[in-house]
Design an enzyme around this catalytic site. Structure first.
Site, PDB file in Angstrom:
ATOM      1  N   HIS A  28       0.847  -1.195   0.000  1.00 40.58           N
ATOM      2  CA  HIS A  28       0.000   0.000   0.000  1.00 40.58           C
ATOM      3  C   HIS A  28       0.883   1.246   0.000  1.00 40.58           C
ATOM      4  O   HIS A  28       1.341   1.687   1.055  1.00 40.58           O
ATOM      5  CB  HIS A  28      -0.904   0.012   1.230  1.00 40.58           C
ATOM      6  CG  HIS A  28      -1.849  -1.139   1.301  1.00 40.58           C
ATOM      7  ND1 HIS A  28      -1.443  -2.408   1.615  1.00 40.58           N
ATOM      8  CD2 HIS A  28      -3.195  -1.199   1.095  1.00 40.58           C
ATOM      9  CE1 HIS A  28      -2.498  -3.210   1.603  1.00 40.58           C
ATOM     10  NE2 HIS A  28      -3.559  -2.509   1.291  1.00 40.58           N
ATOM     11  N   HIS A 261      -3.881   3.516  -3.563  1.00 40.64           N
ATOM     12  CA  HIS A 261      -4.119   3.078  -2.185  1.00 40.64           C
ATOM     13  C   HIS A 261      -3.433   1.750  -1.887  1.00 40.64           C
ATOM     14  O   HIS A 261      -2.683   1.640  -0.914  1.00 40.64           O
ATOM     15  CB  HIS A 261      -5.617   2.934  -1.920  1.00 40.64           C
ATOM     16  CG  HIS A 261      -5.927   2.317  -0.586  1.00 40.64           C
ATOM     17  ND1 HIS A 261      -6.019   3.053   0.573  1.00 40.64           N
ATOM     18  CD2 HIS A 261      -6.122   1.026  -0.221  1.00 40.64           C
ATOM     19  CE1 HIS A 261      -6.267   2.243   1.593  1.00 40.64           C
ATOM     20  NE2 HIS A 261      -6.340   1.006   1.129  1.00 40.64           N
ATOM     21  N   GLU A 408     -18.093  -3.861  23.739  1.00 42.45           N
ATOM     22  CA  GLU A 408     -17.287  -5.080  23.891  1.00 42.45           C
ATOM     23  C   GLU A 408     -16.030  -5.077  23.027  1.00 42.45           C
ATOM     24  O   GLU A 408     -14.947  -5.461  23.485  1.00 42.45           O
ATOM     25  CB  GLU A 408     -18.131  -6.326  23.559  1.00 42.45           C
ATOM     26  CG  GLU A 408     -19.256  -6.605  24.534  1.00 42.45           C
ATOM     27  CD  GLU A 408     -20.547  -5.907  24.163  1.00 42.45           C
ATOM     28  OE1 GLU A 408     -21.576  -6.180  24.817  1.00 42.45           O
ATOM     29  OE2 GLU A 408     -20.540  -5.082  23.204  1.00 42.45           O
ATOM     30  N   HIS A 470     -29.255 -15.313  23.812  1.00 39.90           N
ATOM     31  CA  HIS A 470     -28.285 -15.193  24.891  1.00 39.90           C
ATOM     32  C   HIS A 470     -27.694 -16.537  25.318  1.00 39.90           C
ATOM     33  O   HIS A 470     -26.849 -16.579  26.210  1.00 39.90           O
ATOM     34  CB  HIS A 470     -28.940 -14.536  26.107  1.00 39.90           C
ATOM     35  CG  HIS A 470     -29.140 -13.055  25.970  1.00 39.90           C
ATOM     36  ND1 HIS A 470     -29.809 -12.494  24.908  1.00 39.90           N
ATOM     37  CD2 HIS A 470     -28.758 -12.025  26.772  1.00 39.90           C
ATOM     38  CE1 HIS A 470     -29.828 -11.175  25.061  1.00 39.90           C
ATOM     39  NE2 HIS A 470     -29.208 -10.862  26.174  1.00 39.90           N
TER      40      HIS A 470
END
Length: 656
Positions: A28, A261, A408, A470
Site C-alpha cells: 500500500h 491506495h 465489547e 443469549h
C-alpha cells in the site's frame, strides 16, 4: 528545526517505501507517499524515544491503526536507527521477513502493536493512554515523575469508519485522556474511490461531540505539525485529534486517486515519482545521506534523554524502596501481597460466576497490577473489585475498575493496549455469547501473544429465560478455534480457583474463562493431586475403575451432570473426567491422556454446546452428548428438559 533535514527524511521514506512495495509486487503506497512528512517530524522531533532501546519504560508510544501503511512505519524505523535493516526492508512481505505485510508486534523492533484490521489501533492507543495515567498515579511522587509520556496514533479514512474506533474514541473523551494524540491522514480516499461514496460525516464535529480537542493542519508543513502537537499537549483534559489534509500517493502519477491506495506503482509509476522527488531513478532503496546524518546526529541526545530518566528512576527507587518493589512486581506479574485462596466445601452449591467473583478479589489483592472491568455487566459478571481504589475516572486515576460501557469490541482492544503498554494485567468481562462482538480483537490479542484475561459468564442454555439470543451454543468451539486462545471451563467453585490461577500463570496468550449462571455442586475429587493435574487440561473426578466400562469427558456444568447420570446407570463402572481445557488436554502426549482416560471400553463426551471439539477423543459422534441447535426461552430446567439435555437423558445414552 532544520526543514532541509526533515525533507530529506520524508523523501527517503517515500523512496524506500515505493521500492519495497514494487519489489514485493504487493503493498500500500498511498500512506507512505502521502504522509511521509509526518513520519519524519514524528520520529525526528516529536516522539520521546531512544531507538537503541525500543523498550524504554517511559518512551512515548506510537500505536499505529492504519497498518496497511506498514512501509511508512518500517522506513522511518530504519532511518531512525531501530533494528530494521535495509535488507529487512528489501524482503518486505516475504516469508520470515522482519517487515511483514502489516506490522506485527514482537516481529519488528519498534513496532508497538499488531495492526491491519482497521480501527483497532485507535482502541489500543486508548488502552496505552489509560495505562500511562494509571501507572503515573500509582508511582509518581511529588519529587519524581518516572511515568510521563504520551501515546500517539496514525489513523486513516477506514479506521474512522470502523465501529471500534467510534467506541474507543467515545470512552477516551469520557475519560479525558489528555495525553492521547491521534493524527488523521485526511486524504478522503478509500479502496473503492472517494470516501464521499459512503462516508460524509463531519468528523471534526463528531470528535468534538466525543469530548475531544480537534485541530487542523497540513500534512506537508512540518513546523505546523509540531505547533499543533504543542497545542494538543496544552489541553490536559481532552484527547486530541489532529486532522492533517493530505494527498494519497503524493508525487505518484495517480496521486489523489484510489489507484495508489493498495497496489504497487509499477515500474513507470516509480520512475515518475522518483523524477518528481528529484531522486536518482536508477538507484533502488536510495536514502538521502542527510536523512541518515540527521538521526545519527541526534542519537546521543536521545540516549541522554533516556539516561536522564534512568537517573531520575534510580533516585526515585532509592527514596521509595517499597514503591520500587511494587514497580518490579507490576512489570513481572509477581504477587504484591500474600493472600490466601478462596475456599469452598464439598457439597456447596455455587455458580462458577459467583465463585469467580470471590476469586477475582483474591487475585486483585494478591496482584496489585490487575485492572479491568465489564461491558456494563459488572453485577451479572461478578467482576466488581472490592477495596481496590475504586473506579477509574478522570478524578481517580488510581482506580482499578474500568467502566467500559456497552462497548465489547473496544473493551477488548483497550485491554490489549493496556497489556502492550506494560506494567498492568488487564481483564475484561461480558456474557459468553457476546464474545462475538469482541472476537476480532481477541484474534489480534492472540496474534500479539498478550495475556489478557476474558471473563465470560452465562455460558450455556442454562441462561434460561433470555432465550436463544443469549444462550451460547457454538461459542466455546469458536473461541477454541482461534490459535493461541486458551479456554478454561471449570466444573465447580474449587476448579474456578485453579482456573483463575492458571489464567494468571499464562504469560504469552489470552485466556477465556467460561462460567455458569446456575449453581453447581462442589464435588469430591478422586485425584489427590488434582490441583496440579488440572494443568494438563483434565483430571479424574470419579475413578470408576482402572479399566472402566465408560469414561465420560465433560466440561463445566456437565461434570455435575455426568456424576448424576453415572449414579443412575447400574452395572457399569464409569469414570468421570473434568476437562477444564479441551485444547490443552488434546495436546498432551498419549501417556498422560491414557492415564487420565483409562483403558475404557467406551469414551463419551458431554458439553452443552456443539460437539465438534470432542471428536479428538471419541471418533463416533453418537458418543458426544451435545447441543447442536439453538436454545429456547424459558426457565433453565425447562429448557434443558425440552432439549432432552438432562442427567436422565445422559444416563439413557450411557446405558446404550
Amino acid at each position: 528545526m532544520n526543514e532541509r533535514e526533515i525533507h530529506a527524511v520524508a523523501t527517503s521514506v517515500r523512496s524506500l517505501s515505493m521500492d519495497a512495495i514494487q519489489k514485493a509486487n504487493s503493498g500500500h503506497p498511498g500512506i507512505p507517499l502521502g504522509a511521509a512528512e509526518l513520519a519524519a517530524v514524528l520520529y525526528g522531533k516529536i516522539l520521546k524515544h531512544n531507538p537503541v532501546n525500543s523498550k524504554w519504560a517511559d518512551r512515548d508510544r506510537f500505536v499505529i491503526s492504519a497498518g496497511h501503511g506498514s512501509m511508512w512505519l518500517y522506513s522511518i524505523l530504519h532511518l531512525a536507527g531501530y533494528n530494521v535493516s535495509l535488507d529487512d526492508i528489501k524482503t518486505f512481505r516475504q516469508v520470515g521477513s522482519k517487515c511483514p505485510g502489516h506490522p506485527e508486534y514482537g516481529v519488528t523492533d519498534g513496532v508497538e502493536n499488531t495492526s491491519g484490521p482497521l480501527g483497532q489501533g485507535v482502541a489500543m492507543a486508548v488502552g496505552s493512554a489509560i495505562a500511562e495515567t494509571m501507572l503515573a498515579a500509582r508511582f509518581n511522587t511529588s519529587t519524581h515523575k518516572i511515568v510521563d509520556h504520551y501515546t500517539y496514533s496514525l489513523v486513516g479514512e477506514g479506521c474512522l469508519q470502523e465501529g471500534v474506533a467510534s467506541e474507543a474514541s467515545s470512552i477516551a473523551g469520557h475519560l479525558k485522556l489528555g495525553k492521547l494524540i491521534i493524527f488523521y491522514d485526511e486524504n478522503r480516499i478509500s479502496i473503492d474511490g472517494s470516501t464521499d461514496i459512503a462516508f460524509t460525516d463531519d468528523i471534526a464535529k463528531r470528535y468534538e461531540a466525543y469530548g475531544w480537542q480537534v485541530l487542523h493542519g497540513s500534512m506537508y508543513e512540518p513546523s505546523e505539525i509540531i505547533k499543533l502537537v504543542d497545542e494538543a499537549k496544552k489541553c490536559a483534559d481532552k484527547p486530541s485529534l489532529i486532522m492533517l489534509k493530505s494527498v494519497i500517493g503524493k508525487y505518484a502519477p495517480k496521486a489523489g486517486t484510489a489507484d495508489v491506495h493498495g497496489a504497487p506503482l509499477g515500474v513507470d509509476g516509480v520512475k515518475a515519482a522518483k523524477e518528481a522527488l528529484g531522486l536518482p531513478v536508477e538507484k533502488e532503496f536510495y536514502v538521502l545521506p542527510e536523512a541518515y546524518e540527521y538521526f545519527s546526529a541526534t542519537k546521543h541526545e536521545r540516549a541522554q534523554r533516556e539516561a536522564q530518566w534512568q537517573k531520575e528512576f534510580d533516585a526515585w527507587s532509592k527514596e521509595n524502596p517499597e514503591l520500587r518493589k511494587q514497580w518490579d512486581a507490576f512489570h513481572s506479574d509477581a504477587p504484591t501481597a500474600d493472600v490466601v485462596d478462596s475456599e469452598f466445601k464439598i457439597g456447596d452449591a455455587i455458580a462458577t460466576r459467583d465463585a469467580s467473583g470471590k476469586v477475582i478479589n483474591v487475585i486483585a489483592h494478591r496482584y496489585g497490577n490487575l485492572v479491568g472491568g465489564s461491558a456494563d455487566l459488572t453485577s451479572p459478571n461478578k467482576t466488581k473489585l472490592e477495596n481496590c481504589d475504586g473506579t477509574y475516572t478522570p478524578e481517580n486515576r488510581k482506580g482499578r475498575m474500568i467502566e467500559f460501557g456497552i462497548r465489547e469490541f473496544a473493551m477488548s482492544a483497550i485491554c490489549a493496549g493496556i497489556s502492550l503498554h506494560g506494567g498492568l494485567r488487564p481483564f475484561c468481562a461480558t456474557f459468553l455469547v457476546f464474545s462475538d462482538y469482541l472476537r476480532p480483537s481477541l484474534r489480534v490479542v492472540s496474534l500479539m501473544k498478550k495475556p489478557v484475561i476474558y471473563v465470560f459468564t452465562h455460558d450455556s442454555i442454562y441462561v434460561g429465560e433470555d432465550g436463544p439470543t443469549h444462550q451460547p451454543i457454538e461459542t466455546l468451539a469458536s473461541l477454541r478455534a482461534i490459535p493461541g486462545v486458551q479456554v478454561l471451563r471449570p466444573g465447580d467453585a474449587e476448579e474456578t480457583v485453579e482456573a483463575w490461577k492458571m489464567a494468571y500463570e499464562s504469560k504469552e496468550h489470552p485466556v477465556c474463562l467460561a462460567l455458569t449462571r446456575q449453581k453447581l455442586t462442589v464435588y469430591e475429587k478422586a485425584d489427590p493431586d488434582w490441583k496440579n493435574t488440572i494443568r494438563t487440561g483434565a483430571y479424574i473426578v470419579q475413578e470408576g475403575s482402572s479399566h472402566p466400562d465408560i469414561t465420560v469427558l465433560a466440561s463445566g456444568s456437565e461434570v455435575n451432570m455426568a456424576l448424576a447420570a453415572s449414579r443412575m446407570v447400574k452395572g457399569k463402572s464409569i469414570r468421570v473426567v473434568s476437562v477444564v481445557d479441551v485444547k490443552l488436554f488434546a495436546a498432551q502426549d498419549a501417556v498422560i491422556r491414557n492415564r487420565i482416560i483409562g483403558e475404557a471400553k467406551r469414551v463419551v463426551a458431554a458439553e452443552a454446546g456443539v460437539g465438534n471439539d470432542w471428536l479428538e477423543f471419541t471418533k463416533d459422534k453418537s458418543n458426544i452428548f451435545s447441543i447442536d441447535r439453538f436454545g429456547e426461552s424459558g426457565p433453565a430446567d425447562e429448557v434443558a428438559a425440552y432439549l432432552h439435555y438432562t442427567a436422565t437423558d445422559f444416563a439413557k445414552m450411557l446405558e446404550r
